[in-house]
Enzyme design. Structure first.
Site, PDB file in Angstrom:
ATOM      1  CB  CYS A 101      76.482 -63.196 -13.679  1.00  0.00           C
ATOM      2  SG  CYS A 101      78.000 -63.133 -12.695  1.00  0.00           S
TER       3      CYS A 101
ATOM      4  NE  ARG B 264      72.864 -64.223 -11.313  1.00  0.00           N
ATOM      5  CZ  ARG B 264      73.552 -65.023 -10.508  1.00  0.00           C
ATOM      6  NH1 ARG B 264      73.450 -64.913  -9.203  1.00  0.00           N
ATOM      7  NH2 ARG B 264      74.320 -65.956 -11.006  1.00  0.00           N
TER       8      ARG B 264
END
Length: 128
Positions: free
Chosen positions: A107, A105
């Site tokens: 962000c 991930r």
């Protein structure tokens, strides 16, 4: 559209707000468009980042289901948030929804999102 590309449409998730697909399947890969905390009426569910995150993740799950896969098939997510101060609130919801599955991930904080949302997520899944 190329025969190798299949458009994915979910009637349960919020529809696209522009000229794009909710997701595209290319072989075993499913690339989703960004999902925000919008309901099927194309309205944000709340001004609260926690509620928006929950709804966006629901939308993501429904788009993935329409492609024949689930969150457990996600290999990478990109998360966009309006305010990095909301990072922990977003993480709490994200962790609860993804449970033991931990895809890669990124962000990033952004200056503005569609519909002035506070959270957006896109994903790449793999399902053969």
């Amino acid at each position: 559209m190329s025969a190798n590309l299949i458009r994915v449409v979910s009637e349960k998730a919020a529809g696209a707000v522009g000229p794009y697909s909710q997701a595209i399947r290319c072989g075993p890969f499913i690339h989703t468009s960004g999902q925000i905390g919008m309901n099927r009426s194309l309205e944000l569910v709340s001004e609260d980042v926690t509620q928006q995150t929950r709804q966006a993740l629901f939308n993501l799950q429904e788009v993935l289901k329409s492609a024949g896969c689930s969150l457990n098939d996600v290999v990478k997510c990109t998360v966009f948030i309006k305010d990095m101060e909301d990072f922990q609130k977003v993480n709490d919801v994200y962790a609860a929804v993804f449970a033991d599955h931990k895809p890669a991930r990124s962000c990033v904080e952004v200056s503005r999102l569609p519909k002035d949302a506070k959270f957006e997520i896109e994903a790449i899944a793999y399902k053969d």
